[in-house]
Design an enzyme around this catalytic site. Structure first.
Site, mmCIF file in Angstrom:
data_model
loop_
_atom_site.group_PDB
_atom_site.id
_atom_site.type_symbol
_atom_site.label_atom_id
_atom_site.label_comp_id
_atom_site.label_asym_id
_atom_site.label_seq_id
_atom_site.Cartn_x
_atom_site.Cartn_y
_atom_site.Cartn_z
ATOM 1 N N SER A 1 5.436 9.764 3.052
ATOM 2 C CA SER A 1 6.324 10.939 2.951
ATOM 3 C C SER A 1 7.321 11.038 4.089
ATOM 4 O O SER A 1 6.927 11.160 5.250
ATOM 5 C CB SER A 1 5.511 12.238 3.014
ATOM 6 O OG SER A 1 4.519 12.258 2.068
ATOM 7 N N ALA B 1 2.062 10.292 6.317
ATOM 8 C CA ALA B 1 2.104 11.505 7.129
ATOM 9 C C ALA B 1 0.698 12.091 7.081
ATOM 10 O O ALA B 1 0.060 12.075 6.031
ATOM 11 C CB ALA B 1 3.105 12.485 6.537
ATOM 12 N N MET C 1 -3.509 12.402 2.125
ATOM 13 C CA MET C 1 -3.801 12.334 0.684
ATOM 14 C C MET C 1 -3.410 10.986 0.086
ATOM 15 O O MET C 1 -3.101 10.903 -1.104
ATOM 16 C CB MET C 1 -3.030 13.445 -0.045
ATOM 17 C CG MET C 1 -3.274 14.836 0.511
ATOM 18 S SD MET C 1 -2.169 16.043 -0.251
ATOM 19 C CE MET C 1 -2.359 17.442 0.890
ATOM 20 N N SER C 2 -3.419 9.938 0.907
ATOM 21 C CA SER C 2 -2.932 8.638 0.395
ATOM 22 C C SER C 2 -3.599 7.489 1.144
ATOM 23 O O SER C 2 -4.660 7.656 1.736
ATOM 24 C CB SER C 2 -1.409 8.562 0.592
ATOM 25 O OG SER C 2 -1.104 8.469 1.975
ATOM 26 N N ASN D 1 1.637 17.225 11.817
ATOM 27 C CA ASN D 1 1.237 18.620 12.061
ATOM 28 C C ASN D 1 -0.204 18.652 12.543
ATOM 29 O O ASN D 1 -0.955 17.702 12.323
ATOM 30 C CB ASN D 1 1.342 19.423 10.745
ATOM 31 C CG ASN D 1 0.523 18.789 9.635
ATOM 32 O OD1 ASN D 1 0.952 17.794 9.032
ATOM 33 N ND2 ASN D 1 -0.647 19.328 9.382
ATOM 34 N N HIS E 1 4.942 21.879 3.536
ATOM 35 C CA HIS E 1 5.411 20.512 3.248
ATOM 36 C C HIS E 1 6.757 20.260 3.939
ATOM 37 O O HIS E 1 7.031 19.157 4.403
ATOM 38 C CB HIS E 1 5.509 20.324 1.728
ATOM 39 C CG HIS E 1 5.863 18.918 1.315
ATOM 40 N ND1 HIS E 1 5.137 17.807 1.710
ATOM 41 C CD2 HIS E 1 6.872 18.437 0.545
ATOM 42 C CE1 HIS E 1 5.688 16.716 1.198
ATOM 43 N NE2 HIS E 1 6.748 17.068 0.497
ATOM 44 N N HIS F 1 0.749 9.379 -5.969
ATOM 45 C CA HIS F 1 -0.510 9.924 -5.454
ATOM 46 C C HIS F 1 -1.426 10.359 -6.587
ATOM 47 O O HIS F 1 -0.952 10.689 -7.675
ATOM 48 C CB HIS F 1 -0.232 11.151 -4.576
ATOM 49 C CG HIS F 1 0.660 10.881 -3.418
ATOM 50 N ND1 HIS F 1 2.028 10.827 -3.546
ATOM 51 C CD2 HIS F 1 0.384 10.628 -2.110
ATOM 52 C CE1 HIS F 1 2.569 10.546 -2.361
ATOM 53 N NE2 HIS F 1 1.603 10.419 -1.468
ATOM 54 N N TYR G 1 -2.869 13.137 -6.639
ATOM 55 C CA TYR G 1 -2.638 14.564 -6.916
ATOM 56 C C TYR G 1 -1.503 14.807 -7.912
ATOM 57 O O TYR G 1 -1.336 15.913 -8.409
ATOM 58 C CB TYR G 1 -2.418 15.367 -5.634
ATOM 59 C CG TYR G 1 -1.210 14.984 -4.802
ATOM 60 C CD1 TYR G 1 0.089 15.195 -5.254
ATOM 61 C CD2 TYR G 1 -1.387 14.425 -3.540
ATOM 62 C CE1 TYR G 1 1.180 14.855 -4.481
ATOM 63 C CE2 TYR G 1 -0.299 14.075 -2.760
ATOM 64 C CZ TYR G 1 0.973 14.287 -3.230
ATOM 65 O OH TYR G 1 2.047 13.938 -2.477
ATOM 66 N N GLU G 2 -0.734 13.759 -8.185
ATOM 67 C CA GLU G 2 0.310 13.916 -9.209
ATOM 68 C C GLU G 2 -0.272 13.773 -10.608
ATOM 69 O O GLU G 2 0.457 13.870 -11.601
ATOM 70 C CB GLU G 2 1.414 12.872 -8.987
ATOM 71 C CG GLU G 2 2.205 13.101 -7.706
ATOM 72 C CD GLU G 2 3.124 11.933 -7.392
ATOM 73 O OE1 GLU G 2 4.165 11.810 -8.033
ATOM 74 O OE2 GLU G 2 2.774 11.127 -6.504
ATOM 75 N N HIS H 1 9.728 11.227 -1.466
ATOM 76 C CA HIS H 1 9.248 9.922 -1.935
ATOM 77 C C HIS H 1 10.280 9.376 -2.905
ATOM 78 O O HIS H 1 10.425 9.873 -4.016
ATOM 79 C CB HIS H 1 7.925 10.066 -2.688
ATOM 80 C CG HIS H 1 6.790 10.469 -1.820
ATOM 81 N ND1 HIS H 1 5.882 9.576 -1.316
ATOM 82 C CD2 HIS H 1 6.416 11.669 -1.368
ATOM 83 C CE1 HIS H 1 5.003 10.220 -0.586
ATOM 84 N NE2 HIS H 1 5.299 11.492 -0.603
HETATM 85 N N1 HPA Z 1 -3.401 17.484 5.438
HETATM 86 C C1 HPA Z 1 -3.307 16.619 4.406
HETATM 87 N N2 HPA Z 1 -2.280 15.821 4.214
HETATM 88 C C2 HPA Z 1 -1.266 15.888 5.101
HETATM 89 C C3 HPA Z 1 -1.288 16.772 6.185
HETATM 90 C C4 HPA Z 1 -2.421 17.614 6.360
HETATM 91 O O1 HPA Z 1 -2.513 18.416 7.303
HETATM 92 N N3 HPA Z 1 -0.115 16.575 6.879
HETATM 93 C C5 HPA Z 1 0.562 15.607 6.214
HETATM 94 N N4 HPA Z 1 -0.121 15.186 5.141
#
Ligand code: HPA
Length: 277
Positions: free
Chosen positions: A27, A110, A208-209, A232, A244, A80, A82-83, A58
């Site tokens: 991402s 990320a 998530m990847s 983050n 996001h 992903h 989640y999609e 993406h």
């Molecule tokens: N959690 C899950 N996926 C992420 C995060 C997070 O804090 N930051 C970037 N992708």
């Protein structure tokens, strides 16, 4: 699809181009794609069975050319779970590209920082992962041409490759974390309780990847260099709600540092794949 069919598919798309390294950019981390020289570009969906990506940040592009003198194929943007895609669809493009016989798969993502002394914008080398997705891309019928039914997962991210990258980072005065990446399915970010659980389980970063592609590479005998951009502080570590937009902005700003590091260390990382460490 059998391996010879996948090879034919590659020949159709890449011609006689044989990548030495394959990249998947996470991402907002597409900056590296801009550095590929003599790049040819196609939509990743040109590979049959590759689902389109619906996520902002993406771009879903396949490009190939040279980076630091190394022949590379780059998937800029990934799909992903989640999609709504299956694990098998999510790894489809990587599996096809790995059939060309590269010596290294570079995965970037990320991720949220779990350890309290981590700071947004820092980079973390993956030393290992926790697959908390509840699924595997290797589920289902087994094609022996891809590797073992029960592949070993104890050396997915070889230390020699990590050390090669670390040497380059040190020379540049760049702080590089190293740790365990946990994959959750998302798309919701974690609760603070989930982040506390992840810390107890030994995770240093959460996303998530990445894990699906790393599992496939491992089965196919391709070493993985995994790098998380800690965009983050994870939920509960951070006092503010996650967004996001914040993740993408941090990735965009710090993404140049990641692109610098990866292009500078690619030749050494590739050379390190020849070592057994
Ligand atoms: N959690 C899950 N996926 C992420 C995060 C997070 O804090 N930051 C970037 N992708």
């Amino acid at each position: 699809m059998s391996e010879p069919t996948l090879r034919a598919l590659n020949a159709e798309i890449l011609g006689d181009f044989q990548p030495e390294a394959v990249f998947v950019l996470g991402s907002g981390l597409g900056a590296l794609a801009e550095r590929v020289e003599q790049a040819q570009r196609r939509p990743a969906t040109l590979i049959p069975g590759v689902p389109g990506s619906s996520i902002v940040g993406h771009s879903g592009e396949l490009l190939w050319g040279t980076l630091a003198g190394v022949r590379v194929a780059v998937l800029s943007g990934r799909t992903h779970v989640y999609e709504g895609h299956s694990m098998q669809s999510v790894v489809r493009a990587v599996r096809v590209l790995l059939c060309t016989g590269p010596r290294l798969l570079v995965l970037t993502n990320a991720a949220g920082a779990i350890q309290r002394d981590m700071k947004p914008g820092e980079l973390m080398l993956l030393a290992d992962h926790l697959n908390l997705s509840g699924a595997s891309p290797l589920e289902g019928p087994h094609d022996a041409a891809h590797g073992e039914r029960f592949p070993d997962m104890s050396r997915v991210y070889p230390a020699a490759v990590r050390n090669a990258v670390r040497t380059v980072a040190d020379a540049r005065g760049l702080r590089l974390r190293e740790g365990v990446y946990a994959m959750l399915r998302g798309p919701q970010y974690e609760t603070p309780a989930e982040v506390r659980m992840l810390r107890i389980l030994g995770a240093d970063a959460v996303g998530m990847s990445t894990v699906p592609e790393a599992i496939v590479a491992s089965q196919m005998g391709v070493p993985v260099l995994g790098v998380s951009m800690l965009t983050n502080l994870a939920a509960g570590v951070s006092r503010t709600p996650l967004s996001h937009a914040e993740v993408l902005e941090c990735a965009r700003v710090a993404g140049q540092t990641l692109a610098d590091l990866l292009s500078a260390s690619l030749p050494a990382a590739l050379a390190a794949t020849r070592s057994n460490a």
